[in-house]
Design a protein around this motif. Structure first.
Motif, PDB file in Angstrom:
ATOM      1  N   VAL A 104      37.651  59.773  47.096  1.00 56.90           N
ATOM      2  CA  VAL A 104      38.287  58.607  47.690  1.00 56.90           C
ATOM      3  C   VAL A 104      37.486  58.219  48.917  1.00 56.90           C
ATOM      4  O   VAL A 104      37.219  59.051  49.788  1.00 56.90           O
ATOM      5  CB  VAL A 104      39.756  58.889  48.077  1.00 56.90           C
ATOM      6  CG1 VAL A 104      40.417  57.638  48.635  1.00 56.90           C
ATOM      7  CG2 VAL A 104      40.541  59.434  46.887  1.00 56.90           C
TER       8      VAL A 104
ATOM      9  N   ILE B 140      47.841  62.304  47.106  1.00 60.00           N
ATOM     10  CA  ILE B 140      47.306  62.462  45.757  1.00 60.00           C
ATOM     11  C   ILE B 140      48.351  63.218  44.951  1.00 60.00           C
ATOM     12  O   ILE B 140      48.778  64.308  45.343  1.00 60.00           O
ATOM     13  CB  ILE B 140      45.981  63.254  45.775  1.00 60.00           C
ATOM     14  CG1 ILE B 140      44.957  62.544  46.660  1.00 60.00           C
ATOM     15  CG2 ILE B 140      45.457  63.458  44.365  1.00 60.00           C
ATOM     16  CD1 ILE B 140      43.708  63.353  46.937  1.00 60.00           C
TER      17      ILE B 140
ATOM     18  N   LEU C 203      47.280  59.748  53.246  1.00 61.23           N
ATOM     19  CA  LEU C 203      46.778  59.622  51.887  1.00 61.23           C
ATOM     20  C   LEU C 203      47.492  60.665  51.032  1.00 61.23           C
ATOM     21  O   LEU C 203      47.551  61.834  51.406  1.00 61.23           O
ATOM     22  CB  LEU C 203      45.267  59.882  51.840  1.00 61.23           C
ATOM     23  CG  LEU C 203      44.647  59.858  50.456  1.00 61.23           C
ATOM     24  CD1 LEU C 203      44.489  58.414  49.984  1.00 61.23           C
ATOM     25  CD2 LEU C 203      43.314  60.563  50.450  1.00 61.23           C
TER      26      LEU C 203
ATOM     27  N   ALA D 234      38.275  54.599  44.883  1.00 57.12           N
ATOM     28  CA  ALA D 234      38.335  55.959  44.350  1.00 57.12           C
ATOM     29  C   ALA D 234      37.549  56.030  43.050  1.00 57.12           C
ATOM     30  O   ALA D 234      37.475  55.058  42.300  1.00 57.12           O
ATOM     31  CB  ALA D 234      39.782  56.374  44.123  1.00 57.12           C
TER      32      ALA D 234
ATOM     33  N   VAL E 133      46.893  57.931  43.362  1.00 53.86           N
ATOM     34  CA  VAL E 133      46.483  57.995  44.765  1.00 53.86           C
ATOM     35  C   VAL E 133      47.159  56.854  45.512  1.00 53.86           C
ATOM     36  O   VAL E 133      47.095  55.705  45.088  1.00 53.86           O
ATOM     37  CB  VAL E 133      44.947  57.869  44.910  1.00 53.86           C
ATOM     38  CG1 VAL E 133      44.537  57.926  46.376  1.00 53.86           C
ATOM     39  CG2 VAL E 133      44.239  58.949  44.107  1.00 53.86           C
TER      40      VAL E 133
END
Length: 144
Positions: free
Chosen positions: A127, A76, A74, A118, A67
């Motif tokens: 998160v 992932i 953001l 997270a 992450v």
């Protein structure tokens, strides 16, 4: 009347999801045209102090996921690996998807990147992104 409406909403959600996947991700297929690309579903919600992102990552561990946050985005990333097929087993249908993935979410507000946390439990990545303080302070501005 209500049931028809709910079914229509579900149909529209399904079409929306398929369109998003069609345009967001390259689609890798096997010889029968079945998808082999894994893309986790993501939920984004907020309260007064934080933004929250939850990603469904069934069959994965926290070591399979990375992450990052940069410039209000953001990301992932990870890989869902194929389970080993058992010898002597005749698979009649395989619908599971697998492979590497990367999902990015534009965050609607600035977050305090130093305090992002997270956790990973039961195949769900959570998160927590603390919002930056937006307290307005009054100050006198000198006119030149």
């Amino acid at each position: 009347m209500t049931m028809v409406y709910i079914e229509r909403v579900r149909e529209i959600d399904g079409i929306s999801d398929r369109m998003r996947r069609l345009f967001d991700e390259p689609r890798e297929t096997d010889a029968w045209g079945r998808g082999k690309t894994f893309s986790p579903r993501i939920d984004l919600h907020e309260d007064e102090k934080n933004l929250y992102v939850e990603a469904e990552l069934p069959g994965m561990t926290k070591d399979d996921v990375k992450v990052t946050i940069h410039a209000g985005v953001l990301t992932i990333q990870g890989e869902r690996r194929v389970e080993q097929k058992r010898e002597g087993t005749n698979y009649l249908r395989i619908e599971s998807t697998y492979g590497t993935f990367s999902r990015s979410v534009n965050l609607p507000e600035e977050v305090n990147a130093d305090k992002v946390g997270a956790s990973f439990e039961d195949g769900v990545l959570r998160v927590e992104l603390p919002k930056k303080s937006t307290k307005e302070t009054q100050r006198l501005i000198e006119i030149k």
